[in-house]
Design an enzyme around this catalytic site. Sequence first.
Site, short mmCIF file in Angstrom:
data_model
loop_
_atom_site.label_atom_id
_atom_site.label_comp_id
_atom_site.label_asym_id
_atom_site.label_seq_id
_atom_site.Cartn_x
_atom_site.Cartn_y
_atom_site.Cartn_z
N SER A 27 -9.59 2.08 2.85
CA SER A 27 -8.69 2.81 1.98
C SER A 27 -7.69 1.91 1.25
CB SER A 27 -7.92 3.85 2.79
OG SER A 27 -7.08 3.21 3.74
N LYS A 66 0.86 -1.18 0.00
CA LYS A 66 0.00 0.00 0.00
C LYS A 66 0.90 1.23 0.00
CE LYS A 66 -3.87 2.08 2.56
NZ LYS A 66 -4.73 1.99 3.78
N SER A 115 -9.85 -0.15 7.15
CA SER A 115 -9.25 -0.03 5.82
C SER A 115 -8.58 -1.29 5.29
CB SER A 115 -8.23 1.11 5.79
OG SER A 115 -8.92 2.34 5.70
#
Lengths: 487, 480
Positions: free
Chosen positions: A152, A77, A176
């Site tokens: 996210s 990420k 997330s």
Amino acid sequence: MTELHHLGVAELTALLQSKQVSAVEVATRFLARLGGNPHNAFLDIDSEVTLAQARASDAKLAAGTAGPLEGVPIAHKDVFVTKDLVTTAGSRMLNGYRSPFDATVVARLRQAGMVTLGKLNCDEFAMGSANENSAFGPVTNPWNTAHVPGGSSGGSAAAVAARLTPAATGTDTGGSIRQPAAFCGITGIKPTYGRASRYGMVAYASSLDQAGPMARSAEDCALLLSAMCAPDLDRDSTSLDVAQEDFSATLGHSLQGLRVGLPKEFFGEGLAADVRRAIDAALAQLQALGATLVPIGLPRTELSIPVYYIIAPAEASSNLSRFDGVKFGHRAADFADLTDMYKKTRAQGFGQEVKRRIMTGAYVLSHGYYDAYYLQAQKIRRMIADDFQNAFASCDVIAGPVAPTTAWKLGDKANDPVASYLADIFTLPASLAGLPCMSLPVGLGESGMPVGLQLIGNYLQEAKLLNVAHQFQLATPHHKQQPGAAA
Amino acid sequence: MSAKLVQGYEVVIGFETHAQLSTQSKIFSRAPTAFGAEPNTQACAVDLALPGTLPVMNLGAVERAIELGLALGSHIAERSVFARKNYFYPDLPKGYQISQFEIPVVQGGEVSFMLGDEKKTVRLVRAHLEEDAGKSLHEDFIGQSGIDLNRAGTPLLEIVTEPDMRSSDEAVAYAKKLHEIVTWIGICDGNMQEGSFRCDANVSVRKPGAALGTRREIKNLNSFKFMQQAIDYEVRWQIEEIEDGRAIQQATVLFNPDTGETRAMRTKEDAADYRYFPDPDLPPLVIGRDWVERVRSEMVELPWVMAARFCADYGLPEYDAATLTQSMAMAAYFEATAKACGQPKLASNWIMGEVLRRLNSGELAFEHLPVGSTRLAALIGRIADGTISNNAAKQVFDALWTDGGEVDAIIDAKGLRQMNDSSALEAIIDEVLAANAKNVEEFKAGNAKAFNALVGQAMKASKGKANPAQVNDMLKQKLG
């Protein structure tokens, strides 16, 4: 042989360690799948970097000095800073930013032998539930590209689901990891707050942010989590001083006698019928595996929404002050004076949702409002944590839905932040309490979109969660289901 | 309290002092703290607030805070909290300063000192740990400002008093005493020029018995001289304003040493809202009793404890003991000298006299003293055993100071040995009496000065080597 990109971490590890396949072959196969950047999942790819790491892995495999996950690809990420690849956190503010060091989690996975495939798209500074807040465009859901992948860690979930990578890192502040894992039909775990080092994670809300793996199975997550987590006391003051653990060791335990707590607040009106059906079926399966279902209460579940949306923005407003155009990142091209430079830099560099949370955070911390908002929120946060301890008196793990619905369509909630915030209701309580929690796929809903079951454990009970999830996955095919896009 | 009034006004002063702690590395990072390096060479990723960096507490800074608390009789908080003070400034890399706000590590305590003959006590509110900011350099960058982040993250202890001081003299005496204490216990190098010890004075005036007046804060006083000048100017300015019918506005002011005036930087109206909140990156600082006791057991003897010991063990007057314990180096020098020569009062006299006079005139620090305690003790030994006179000893000391060498060798080289042989002295005195018949007559006629002239002649004849006391006695005896 099954095509390499259909294999998970455990399977690839077995092939690599037995030298049936080389790290370069594996890396090349996955790199080949990234052409055209499917689902807009990646933000940075450098095949030179990846192949160099793969060659080094092959050398170690040949020399007998290989790490436990040697040669297995992973993508990170974009909130994890990396030396060799750009780190943007999904923001214009950090467009092109290169960190002089690797995040601890990245470094630990490299030490375990993993090969970095690239950096994954996400909501800007990890703020969002649909991955529509990235400055570099939304990520689409591999199950249906008209739908969001969740957020996210949307890029991470989409990349794993679409078989662009066998594994990804994610971060979970209010859901997330769990929510995009649920939306994309993969498995992901957020460990106890403090298990994984936050050093090198671009901070969103420091008291909540936690890294975790996202992969195709609980078995894979256990391998990844074992490599990711260890004390990092010299770099992260909130790192827990607990010994590194082998989360794979107890995956085989029977679920006989396991008490699964079902919070009634997670099964109320707001829960979509198709999600409810899939969750109920999963719970029945756990019963079939020997577990008993215990009704419990988490009475402050609803309050977790306002509490989270006070505490997280408060911390974010301060954490994001360093993006001021002075030292690194974006700086406005033209400005009249210092104040003007700050204003223009931040106005240009941050997106709408980030600005909204900075303003909310500055407001709740400001003189005269602090007691009524921030302090009050902290008090309720403690009560929420207490509620969990009461609940764990009568159960071993807690189970329920990850989200009230399956993945919605792109744009559906883009202009309604509150609707988006409300959809976080089932993931926020465990985040606020700092508890380990995970999501695993339990089938598809009406629209053909995946449904995720959430498991919440008591502090440091990651092994228990992974054990439950693995036993479930041994008995069910849901985690093997894959979107058409993955072929 | 007998407050000294200025034009009928009582002066009220409180202090905030930033003492830079003497740790090798920064308060939340491993970068070094040494002063004077090239800009931005002593700032690591944490100090630059690069994305992903986090603070980790330097326990050495905490220990120093504990030491100060123990020295001043404060409460050491078992649990204190770091908070973020949020504001934007280019030399503040994170956009917030990590400080302690609601719960500081050191709470209460007091500083006592002498102001003339009067003992004064100033109460502390608190002392808290925090990080320093970097520096903005507005010169040397045509049209732009440069930022040096070497100082960013340097550990500071901010020591805050109650508004207990009533004159600039008292304020300066407090600051000097605090300076003495922090350097004595070694938590701060005390270098005011380099900014290691910076004082802010909160000054207000009021009519005796009235409520506290509105205060103005004079920032960054970096010398005791400027401190006094600034406070005196500020007091006069405030009284004039009030006398002219204007109300004092709360403000932060700077002292300009060139003009001798204070000037407002900002007023309360533009005071920022710092949005303090507990730093989620740092758990509360927990200090167990065992830690406090360990620090206590490792602490140096405090100056006032040492002074009391000097009185008890060496029989020194309180004044001597207080003077000698103004610095650790001086006290150690005294104690070594006294032990080596066995003459504590003589050692005290010499250190407070000749040694201090020379140090002050040469602006030398005690650490760079050219005459070590062994030599001073040897010299004092020679006075005590009658080998040389006090005057001769000063000559020897001069030689030791400028050229070094050994005490006895210098005495011999300069021929300063006292004549303690009474037959030789008697011969000299007989000669003097014979050669100065007129003085003898005058003395016998009752002129006391004539006796002194005879003593002088005898000393001269002995080339200064005679023991003056012995000459006195012998002359008196001869002259009946």
